[in-house]
Design a protein around this motif. Sequence first.
Motif, PDB file in Angstrom:
ATOM      1  N   ASP A  12      -0.200  32.973  52.276  1.00 49.04           N
ATOM      2  CA  ASP A  12       0.911  32.715  53.191  1.00 49.04           C
ATOM      3  C   ASP A  12       2.096  32.060  52.497  1.00 49.04           C
ATOM      4  O   ASP A  12       3.235  32.257  52.903  1.00 49.04           O
ATOM      5  CB  ASP A  12       0.442  31.815  54.343  1.00 49.04           C
ATOM      6  CG  ASP A  12      -0.624  32.491  55.194  1.00 49.04           C
ATOM      7  OD1 ASP A  12      -0.438  33.680  55.516  1.00 49.04           O
ATOM      8  OD2 ASP A  12      -1.642  31.851  55.518  1.00 49.04           O
ATOM      9  N   ASP A  13       1.835  31.260  51.485  1.00 52.75           N
ATOM     10  CA  ASP A  13       2.934  30.548  50.832  1.00 52.75           C
ATOM     11  C   ASP A  13       2.514  30.097  49.437  1.00 52.75           C
ATOM     12  O   ASP A  13       1.315  29.948  49.156  1.00 52.75           O
ATOM     13  CB  ASP A  13       3.325  29.325  51.685  1.00 52.75           C
ATOM     14  CG  ASP A  13       4.706  28.776  51.311  1.00 52.75           C
ATOM     15  OD1 ASP A  13       5.510  29.506  50.681  1.00 52.75           O
ATOM     16  OD2 ASP A  13       4.979  27.601  51.646  1.00 52.75           O
ATOM     17  N   LEU A  14       3.515  29.914  48.582  1.00 50.07           N
ATOM     18  CA  LEU A  14       3.300  29.336  47.251  1.00 50.07           C
ATOM     19  C   LEU A  14       4.460  28.390  47.006  1.00 50.07           C
ATOM     20  O   LEU A  14       5.612  28.762  47.222  1.00 50.07           O
ATOM     21  CB  LEU A  14       3.309  30.429  46.170  1.00 50.07           C
ATOM     22  CG  LEU A  14       2.098  31.351  46.096  1.00 50.07           C
ATOM     23  CD1 LEU A  14       2.402  32.573  45.237  1.00 50.07           C
ATOM     24  CD2 LEU A  14       0.884  30.609  45.517  1.00 50.07           C
ATOM     25  N   GLN A  15       4.161  27.169  46.593  1.00 50.96           N
ATOM     26  CA  GLN A  15       5.222  26.176  46.362  1.00 50.96           C
ATOM     27  C   GLN A  15       4.959  25.444  45.060  1.00 50.96           C
ATOM     28  O   GLN A  15       3.809  25.244  44.663  1.00 50.96           O
ATOM     29  CB  GLN A  15       5.239  25.149  47.515  1.00 50.96           C
ATOM     30  CG  GLN A  15       5.735  25.691  48.851  1.00 50.96           C
ATOM     31  CD  GLN A  15       7.202  26.103  48.827  1.00 50.96           C
ATOM     32  OE1 GLN A  15       8.016  25.504  48.126  1.00 50.96           O
ATOM     33  NE2 GLN A  15       7.547  27.143  49.587  1.00 50.96           N
ATOM     34  N   ALA A  26      -0.891  26.885  46.762  1.00 52.05           N
ATOM     35  CA  ALA A  26      -0.932  28.042  47.664  1.00 52.05           C
ATOM     36  C   ALA A  26      -1.363  27.579  49.053  1.00 52.05           C
ATOM     37  O   ALA A  26      -2.150  26.642  49.187  1.00 52.05           O
ATOM     38  CB  ALA A  26      -1.927  29.082  47.147  1.00 52.05           C
ATOM     39  N   THR A  27      -0.818  28.253  50.075  1.00 52.09           N
ATOM     40  CA  THR A  27      -1.269  28.028  51.448  1.00 52.09           C
ATOM     41  C   THR A  27      -1.974  29.283  51.933  1.00 52.09           C
ATOM     42  O   THR A  27      -1.445  30.396  51.813  1.00 52.09           O
ATOM     43  CB  THR A  27      -0.075  27.729  52.380  1.00 52.09           C
ATOM     44  OG1 THR A  27       0.641  26.603  51.872  1.00 52.09           O
ATOM     45  CG2 THR A  27      -0.550  27.421  53.798  1.00 52.09           C
ATOM     46  N   LYS A  32      -4.716  24.296  51.752  1.00 51.65           N
ATOM     47  CA  LYS A  32      -3.845  24.201  50.584  1.00 51.65           C
ATOM     48  C   LYS A  32      -4.733  24.135  49.348  1.00 51.65           C
ATOM     49  O   LYS A  32      -5.736  23.428  49.344  1.00 51.65           O
ATOM     50  CB  LYS A  32      -3.017  22.915  50.649  1.00 51.65           C
ATOM     51  CG  LYS A  32      -2.058  22.819  51.831  1.00 51.65           C
ATOM     52  CD  LYS A  32      -0.633  23.042  51.361  1.00 51.65           C
ATOM     53  CE  LYS A  32       0.407  22.730  52.419  1.00 51.65           C
ATOM     54  NZ  LYS A  32       0.191  23.436  53.694  1.00 51.65           N
ATOM     55  N   ARG A  41       1.333  36.226  44.257  1.00 50.51           N
ATOM     56  CA  ARG A  41       2.628  36.195  44.938  1.00 50.51           C
ATOM     57  C   ARG A  41       2.390  36.055  46.436  1.00 50.51           C
ATOM     58  O   ARG A  41       1.328  36.456  46.934  1.00 50.51           O
ATOM     59  CB  ARG A  41       3.412  37.482  44.640  1.00 50.51           C
ATOM     60  CG  ARG A  41       4.066  37.476  43.261  1.00 50.51           C
ATOM     61  CD  ARG A  41       4.577  38.841  42.901  1.00 50.51           C
ATOM     62  NE  ARG A  41       3.505  39.838  43.072  1.00 50.51           N
ATOM     63  CZ  ARG A  41       3.646  41.132  42.871  1.00 50.51           C
ATOM     64  NH1 ARG A  41       4.818  41.625  42.519  1.00 50.51           N
ATOM     65  NH2 ARG A  41       2.628  41.958  43.044  1.00 50.51           N
ATOM     66  N   ILE A  42       3.407  35.541  47.138  1.00 56.50           N
ATOM     67  CA  ILE A  42       3.293  35.421  48.590  1.00 56.50           C
ATOM     68  C   ILE A  42       3.049  36.807  49.172  1.00 56.50           C
ATOM     69  O   ILE A  42       3.695  37.772  48.761  1.00 56.50           O
ATOM     70  CB  ILE A  42       4.579  34.809  49.190  1.00 56.50           C
ATOM     71  CG1 ILE A  42       4.754  33.382  48.668  1.00 56.50           C
ATOM     72  CG2 ILE A  42       4.525  34.811  50.722  1.00 56.50           C
ATOM     73  CD1 ILE A  42       6.067  32.724  49.078  1.00 56.50           C
TER      74      ILE A  42
END
Length: 335
Positions: A12-15, A26-27, A32, A41-42
């Motif tokens: 869902d997400d990468l920060q 990563a989410t 997390k 990749r997202i």
Amino acid sequence: MERKLASVVVIDDLQPIAGADLIEVATVKGWKLVVKKQEFRIGDHAVYCEIDSFLPEKDEFEFLRKSSFRKMGDQSGFRLKTMKLRGQLSQGLLLPVTVLNGYAYTLGEDVSAILGIVKYEPPVPASLAGMAKGNFPIFIPKTDEERIQNLSAEYEAYKKESFYVTEKLDGSSATFYFRDGEFGVCSRNLDLLETADNTFWKVARLLDLPMRLTALGKNIALQGELIGEGIQGNPYGIKGQTARFFNAFDIDAYAYLPLNDFRELMDEFGWEHVPILDEAFTLPDTVDELLLAAEGNSALSPAGKHVEREGVVIRSADKRISFKVISNKFLLNEN
Ligand code: ATP
Ligand code: MN
Ligand code: MN
């Protein structure tokens, strides 16, 4: 409900992580975890392995040896635990879908068996394991609870509901029932034979449950957590053993008793329920905030001592919705 230890998910997400060049966070749903930069990749599909996964000693998992090697009975493998890396909480493991060797998965599919992943279970003393009289009865629901991190798709809808919150005690799940003239005692998955030194049966006799449930004259089950000496390290420092109840179940109606009826039943017989922390709780904005709210001192801590609670169990008044929120502080201290 069996836990889906490894399943195919969407990232869902990468920060970025402040000060870290090689890793990022990563989410996945409400989880997390730390991953290597550039690996995902997202929007990518990946295999997500939850905490408590026990991975086999295969070449593709050897990179886990240093951090995660564990024995479980006579098996050995790699156990996934909650960790902190560079100050970032990390729970579980993401693997590229290529570990499935071209298997035609569907999103959300449980792929634990394909990968040889089972649940890590710490050794259980004989007095708690017991001897099976049979399987867990089909006329009573099991006591499993889903984790809020796996319910992130439902979270928005849940915000409309009012909940009651109880402390999740760290002991062993127990079910006591009376049905059609027969009294029974069950652990999480088994109906147990009565023996002199089985802890579940000891507590049943101590609380006079065989007599009292029989005297109620209806088909009913009480479900609670066994706590005390010899159980999960007895974090609450209790002498001997006892049970704290969280449910009464009307077997003929196949329905849980409402909270108030449940409490009245407890009071009438002098049985204790799990600590009730809030009776009109609404969810905070985010799962992350809820996870913080789950942390705290146990209501059963001995005076002057901090015992981090395992977490909370959150239920709608009608018990249609029910899930657990485990304290990350508790998980970080687990061994
Ligand atoms: P795992 O998630 O690894 O399977 P767990 O011990 O947390 O392990 P779950 O089935 O996921 O087990 O969580 C529900 C369990 O929590 C119940 O079986 C019950 O034994 C225990 N429990 C402790 N306190 C409470 C409570 N207040 N309300 C409901 N369940 C509780
Ligand atoms: Mn479970
Ligand atoms: Mn437990």
